[in-house]
Motif scaffolding. Sequence first.
Motif, short mmCIF file in Angstrom:
data_model
loop_
_atom_site.label_atom_id
_atom_site.label_comp_id
_atom_site.label_asym_id
_atom_site.label_seq_id
_atom_site.Cartn_x
_atom_site.Cartn_y
_atom_site.Cartn_z
N PHE A 8 -2.43 -4.39 11.97
CA PHE A 8 -2.82 -4.88 10.64
C PHE A 8 -3.62 -6.16 10.80
O PHE A 8 -3.11 -7.16 11.30
CB PHE A 8 -1.58 -5.12 9.78
CG PHE A 8 -0.63 -3.96 9.77
CD1 PHE A 8 -1.07 -2.68 9.49
CD2 PHE A 8 0.71 -4.14 10.06
CE1 PHE A 8 -0.20 -1.59 9.48
CE2 PHE A 8 1.59 -3.08 10.06
CZ PHE A 8 1.13 -1.81 9.76
N ARG A 9 -4.87 -6.13 10.39
CA ARG A 9 -5.77 -7.26 10.54
C ARG A 9 -6.19 -7.80 9.17
O ARG A 9 -6.48 -7.01 8.26
CB ARG A 9 -7.03 -6.85 11.30
CG ARG A 9 -6.75 -6.36 12.71
CD ARG A 9 -8.05 -5.96 13.41
NE ARG A 9 -7.80 -5.54 14.77
CZ ARG A 9 -7.74 -6.35 15.81
NH1 ARG A 9 -7.92 -7.64 15.64
NH2 ARG A 9 -7.50 -5.88 17.02
N THR A 10 -6.21 -9.11 9.05
CA THR A 10 -6.71 -9.76 7.84
C THR A 10 -7.55 -10.96 8.25
O THR A 10 -7.44 -11.46 9.36
CB THR A 10 -5.57 -10.24 6.92
OG1 THR A 10 -4.72 -11.13 7.64
CG2 THR A 10 -4.76 -9.08 6.38
N THR A 29 6.51 -3.60 -1.33
CA THR A 29 5.35 -2.73 -1.10
C THR A 29 5.36 -2.22 0.34
O THR A 29 5.14 -1.03 0.59
CB THR A 29 4.04 -3.49 -1.40
OG1 THR A 29 4.07 -3.94 -2.75
CG2 THR A 29 2.83 -2.61 -1.19
N TRP A 30 5.63 -3.13 1.30
CA TRP A 30 5.69 -2.73 2.70
C TRP A 30 6.85 -1.75 2.93
O TRP A 30 6.70 -0.75 3.62
CB TRP A 30 5.86 -3.95 3.61
CG TRP A 30 4.55 -4.64 3.87
CD1 TRP A 30 4.08 -5.76 3.24
CD2 TRP A 30 3.55 -4.26 4.81
NE1 TRP A 30 2.84 -6.08 3.74
CE2 TRP A 30 2.49 -5.18 4.71
CE3 TRP A 30 3.44 -3.22 5.72
CZ2 TRP A 30 1.34 -5.11 5.49
CZ3 TRP A 30 2.29 -3.15 6.50
CH2 TRP A 30 1.27 -4.08 6.39
N GLN A 31 8.01 -2.04 2.35
CA GLN A 31 9.16 -1.15 2.51
C GLN A 31 8.87 0.24 1.96
O GLN A 31 9.22 1.24 2.58
CB GLN A 31 10.39 -1.74 1.82
CG GLN A 31 10.97 -2.95 2.53
CD GLN A 31 12.07 -3.62 1.72
OE1 GLN A 31 12.12 -3.56 0.49
NE2 GLN A 31 12.96 -4.31 2.44
N SER A 92 -2.26 5.85 7.40
CA SER A 92 -2.57 4.46 7.05
C SER A 92 -2.90 4.28 5.57
O SER A 92 -2.89 3.16 5.07
CB SER A 92 -3.74 3.94 7.91
OG SER A 92 -4.97 4.47 7.47
N GLU A 93 -3.16 5.39 4.88
CA GLU A 93 -3.47 5.29 3.45
C GLU A 93 -2.31 4.64 2.71
O GLU A 93 -1.15 4.97 2.94
CB GLU A 93 -3.75 6.68 2.87
CG GLU A 93 -5.04 7.27 3.37
CD GLU A 93 -5.27 8.68 2.84
OE1 GLU A 93 -4.47 9.18 2.02
OE2 GLU A 93 -6.28 9.29 3.26
N GLY A 94 -2.62 3.71 1.86
CA GLY A 94 -1.59 3.01 1.10
C GLY A 94 -1.03 1.80 1.81
O GLY A 94 -0.16 1.11 1.26
N THR A 97 -1.94 -3.85 3.72
CA THR A 97 -3.02 -4.66 4.26
C THR A 97 -4.36 -4.26 3.65
O THR A 97 -5.25 -5.10 3.48
CB THR A 97 -3.08 -4.52 5.80
OG1 THR A 97 -1.88 -5.07 6.34
CG2 THR A 97 -4.27 -5.24 6.40
N LEU A 98 -4.51 -3.00 3.30
CA LEU A 98 -5.77 -2.51 2.75
C LEU A 98 -6.01 -2.98 1.32
O LEU A 98 -7.11 -2.84 0.80
CB LEU A 98 -5.83 -0.99 2.84
CG LEU A 98 -5.78 -0.44 4.27
CD1 LEU A 98 -5.69 1.08 4.25
CD2 LEU A 98 -6.98 -0.92 5.07
N SER A 99 -4.99 -3.57 0.68
CA SER A 99 -5.17 -4.10 -0.67
C SER A 99 -5.60 -5.56 -0.65
O SER A 99 -5.85 -6.15 -1.69
CB SER A 99 -3.86 -3.95 -1.47
OG SER A 99 -2.86 -4.78 -0.92
N ILE A 100 -5.71 -6.14 0.54
CA ILE A 100 -6.12 -7.54 0.70
C ILE A 100 -7.62 -7.56 1.00
O ILE A 100 -8.08 -6.80 1.87
CB ILE A 100 -5.36 -8.20 1.86
CG1 ILE A 100 -3.85 -8.18 1.60
CG2 ILE A 100 -5.85 -9.61 2.11
CD1 ILE A 100 -3.02 -8.56 2.82
N PRO A 101 -8.41 -8.39 0.32
CA PRO A 101 -9.84 -8.47 0.66
C PRO A 101 -10.00 -8.76 2.16
O PRO A 101 -9.37 -9.68 2.69
CB PRO A 101 -10.35 -9.63 -0.20
CG PRO A 101 -9.40 -9.68 -1.36
CD PRO A 101 -8.06 -9.29 -0.79
#
Length: 115
Positions: A8-10, A29-31, A92-94, A97-101
């Motif tokens: 997970f990269r940000t 959300t992670w759980q 990986s969908e959902g 991390t993908l909801s963070i710009p």
Amino acid sequence: MKEFMMLFRTERNDAPPPSPEQMQAMVKTWQDWIGGIAAQGKFVSTDALGYQGKTVHADGLVTDGPYAEIKEIVGGYIVVKAENLEEAVKLSEGCPTLSIPGGKVEVRDVMVFDM
């Protein structure tokens, strides 16, 4: 089935830390996302990565880390089981991390060596 690791990269940012309520919502959300993978029997393991670290160079030099000079950080990982890379990418969908710009999920196959 093979194992795949998602990293997970940000991007680093100057945003204030989340409130306790925001942190609880993020944990939930992670759980939920990891629970969905586990419900499919595809969960292996996961952990977050801390902020302390060192980098050991080939010449023996040890420097502070992890990579303070770069904009991107690796915040954690999950190991999943999937038939192939395409299925692992689908898992990986959902990912929160993908909801963070600027958020990204790197999906890599795990190579197993018999020793």
